[in-house]
Each structure stands twice: as C-alpha cells, then as structure tokens.
Design a protein around this motif. Structure first.
Motif, PDB file in Angstrom:
ATOM      1  N   PRO A  61      30.601  84.389   3.338  1.00  0.00           N
ATOM      2  CA  PRO A  61      29.718  83.462   4.054  1.00  0.00           C
ATOM      3  C   PRO A  61      30.491  82.520   4.966  1.00  0.00           C
ATOM      4  O   PRO A  61      31.620  82.138   4.677  1.00  0.00           O
ATOM      5  CB  PRO A  61      29.044  82.666   2.923  1.00  0.00           C
ATOM      6  CG  PRO A  61      29.219  83.484   1.700  1.00  0.00           C
ATOM      7  CD  PRO A  61      30.487  84.267   1.897  1.00  0.00           C
ATOM      8  N   ARG A  62      29.863  82.168   6.065  1.00  0.00           N
ATOM      9  CA  ARG A  62      30.365  81.195   7.026  1.00  0.00           C
ATOM     10  C   ARG A  62      31.674  81.594   7.699  1.00  0.00           C
ATOM     11  O   ARG A  62      32.414  80.752   8.168  1.00  0.00           O
ATOM     12  CB  ARG A  62      30.478  79.810   6.378  1.00  0.00           C
ATOM     13  CG  ARG A  62      29.121  79.221   5.997  1.00  0.00           C
ATOM     14  CD  ARG A  62      29.218  77.912   5.285  1.00  0.00           C
ATOM     15  NE  ARG A  62      29.834  77.977   3.975  1.00  0.00           N
ATOM     16  CZ  ARG A  62      29.276  78.508   2.873  1.00  0.00           C
ATOM     17  NH1 ARG A  62      28.092  79.046   2.944  1.00  0.00           N
ATOM     18  NH2 ARG A  62      29.909  78.490   1.727  1.00  0.00           N
ATOM     19  N   GLN A  63      31.972  82.889   7.709  1.00  0.00           N
ATOM     20  CA  GLN A  63      33.127  83.375   8.458  1.00  0.00           C
ATOM     21  C   GLN A  63      32.677  84.532   9.335  1.00  0.00           C
ATOM     22  O   GLN A  63      31.971  85.433   8.871  1.00  0.00           O
ATOM     23  CB  GLN A  63      34.246  83.824   7.516  1.00  0.00           C
ATOM     24  CG  GLN A  63      34.882  82.667   6.783  1.00  0.00           C
ATOM     25  CD  GLN A  63      36.213  83.042   6.171  1.00  0.00           C
ATOM     26  OE1 GLN A  63      36.861  83.999   6.571  1.00  0.00           O
ATOM     27  NE2 GLN A  63      36.634  82.256   5.203  1.00  0.00           N
ATOM     28  N   VAL A  64      33.084  84.491  10.580  1.00  0.00           N
ATOM     29  CA  VAL A  64      32.687  85.521  11.535  1.00  0.00           C
ATOM     30  C   VAL A  64      33.336  86.860  11.197  1.00  0.00           C
ATOM     31  O   VAL A  64      32.683  87.898  11.196  1.00  0.00           O
ATOM     32  CB  VAL A  64      33.054  85.097  12.983  1.00  0.00           C
ATOM     33  CG1 VAL A  64      32.759  86.211  13.967  1.00  0.00           C
ATOM     34  CG2 VAL A  64      32.318  83.824  13.356  1.00  0.00           C
ATOM     35  N   TRP A 100      39.496  81.005   0.908  1.00  0.00           N
ATOM     36  CA  TRP A 100      38.065  81.141   0.628  1.00  0.00           C
ATOM     37  C   TRP A 100      37.800  80.971  -0.866  1.00  0.00           C
ATOM     38  O   TRP A 100      36.874  80.264  -1.255  1.00  0.00           O
ATOM     39  CB  TRP A 100      37.521  82.490   1.108  1.00  0.00           C
ATOM     40  CG  TRP A 100      36.048  82.556   0.918  1.00  0.00           C
ATOM     41  CD1 TRP A 100      35.095  82.060   1.755  1.00  0.00           C
ATOM     42  CD2 TRP A 100      35.353  83.105  -0.203  1.00  0.00           C
ATOM     43  NE1 TRP A 100      33.848  82.270   1.222  1.00  0.00           N
ATOM     44  CE2 TRP A 100      33.978  82.907   0.019  1.00  0.00           C
ATOM     45  CE3 TRP A 100      35.761  83.739  -1.365  1.00  0.00           C
ATOM     46  CZ2 TRP A 100      33.013  83.321  -0.889  1.00  0.00           C
ATOM     47  CZ3 TRP A 100      34.796  84.154  -2.272  1.00  0.00           C
ATOM     48  CH2 TRP A 100      33.433  83.946  -2.022  1.00  0.00           C
ATOM     49  N   THR A 103      38.225  77.238  -1.680  1.00  0.00           N
ATOM     50  CA  THR A 103      37.197  76.400  -1.099  1.00  0.00           C
ATOM     51  C   THR A 103      35.817  76.665  -1.683  1.00  0.00           C
ATOM     52  O   THR A 103      35.106  75.743  -2.083  1.00  0.00           O
ATOM     53  CB  THR A 103      37.133  76.606   0.436  1.00  0.00           C
ATOM     54  OG1 THR A 103      38.408  76.310   0.979  1.00  0.00           O
ATOM     55  CG2 THR A 103      36.087  75.732   1.074  1.00  0.00           C
ATOM     56  N   GLU A 104      35.450  77.929  -1.749  1.00  0.00           N
ATOM     57  CA  GLU A 104      34.097  78.296  -2.181  1.00  0.00           C
ATOM     58  C   GLU A 104      33.933  78.321  -3.685  1.00  0.00           C
ATOM     59  O   GLU A 104      32.856  78.101  -4.198  1.00  0.00           O
ATOM     60  CB  GLU A 104      33.718  79.656  -1.602  1.00  0.00           C
ATOM     61  CG  GLU A 104      33.655  79.688  -0.094  1.00  0.00           C
ATOM     62  CD  GLU A 104      32.532  78.824   0.452  1.00  0.00           C
ATOM     63  OE1 GLU A 104      31.454  78.763  -0.150  1.00  0.00           O
ATOM     64  OE2 GLU A 104      32.746  78.201   1.510  1.00  0.00           O
TER      65      GLU A 104
END
Length: 108
Positions: A61-64, A100, A103-104
């Motif tokens: 999520p939230r990464q291109v 990730w 953080t997540e």
C-alpha cells in the motif's frame, strides 16, 4: 522445529510471480499471508514445486512501485499455499522491504 531467523508477520498483500519456465506466459497472482525480510508464505492456485525459483513483485500500500525479489526458492508446498525463502534481492529493494515492514508493521 522453527528454523526461521526473522519473525514473519501476518499480511494480506497481492504478489505477482514468475518462474523461469513460465517466462513469456505472463505473471501469476497470489496473496501473501505472512512476510519477513527473509521470506513469505503465498496462497495461490498456481502449482509450484519445492526447490523452484521464483521472481516476486510484492504490491504494498501507498507505494507506486512493487518491491521486487529477484530470486525466492520454494521451501514447502501444501494445498494452495507455499513458502519461500528470499535468495537474491537488490540492496535497494531489501531496504524498501525493511522500511515498509518497520513503518507499516512495527518490525525491523
């Protein structure tokens, strides 16, 4: 006996994968069920064999861009699920995955 060196965390992420013998037939899709910086478990109807090497593209999520694992080896297979150990990943991709996770999920 537990042989993992890093704790895996439960996740629900999409993963695309390909084996060398699948080249040219497109990516296959699965769902990550747990993940660490060293491996994961994938749920998928695509048959794989223990010892097979896969390239993975993890959609977070939230990464291109997906996080790529150049080589992951199948360690076990059960009905519709298989476990992988990451064998080869570019340092920048390793760092993206580590960040990730930290953080997540609160894991380093």
């Amino acid at each position: 006996m537990e042989r993992r060196t890093r704790r895996r965390i439960p996740v629900d992420l999409t993963v695309l994968f390909v084996t060398p013998d699948m080249e040219g037939v497109g990516l296959k899709k699965g769902s990550l069920r747990n993940l660490s910086s060293a491996g994961c478990a994938v749920e998928s109807g695509v048959p794989v064999e223990v010892g097979a090497d896969l390239a993975l593209f993890i959609q977070v999520p939230r990464q291109v861009n997906t996080i790529k694992v150049d080589q992951a080896t199948v360690r076990w297979v059960t009905d519709g699920e298989f476990g992988l150990t990451f064998r080869n990943q570019r340092p920048e991709e390793q760092e993206r995955l580590r960040l990730w996770l930290a953080t997540e999920q609160g894991v380093a």
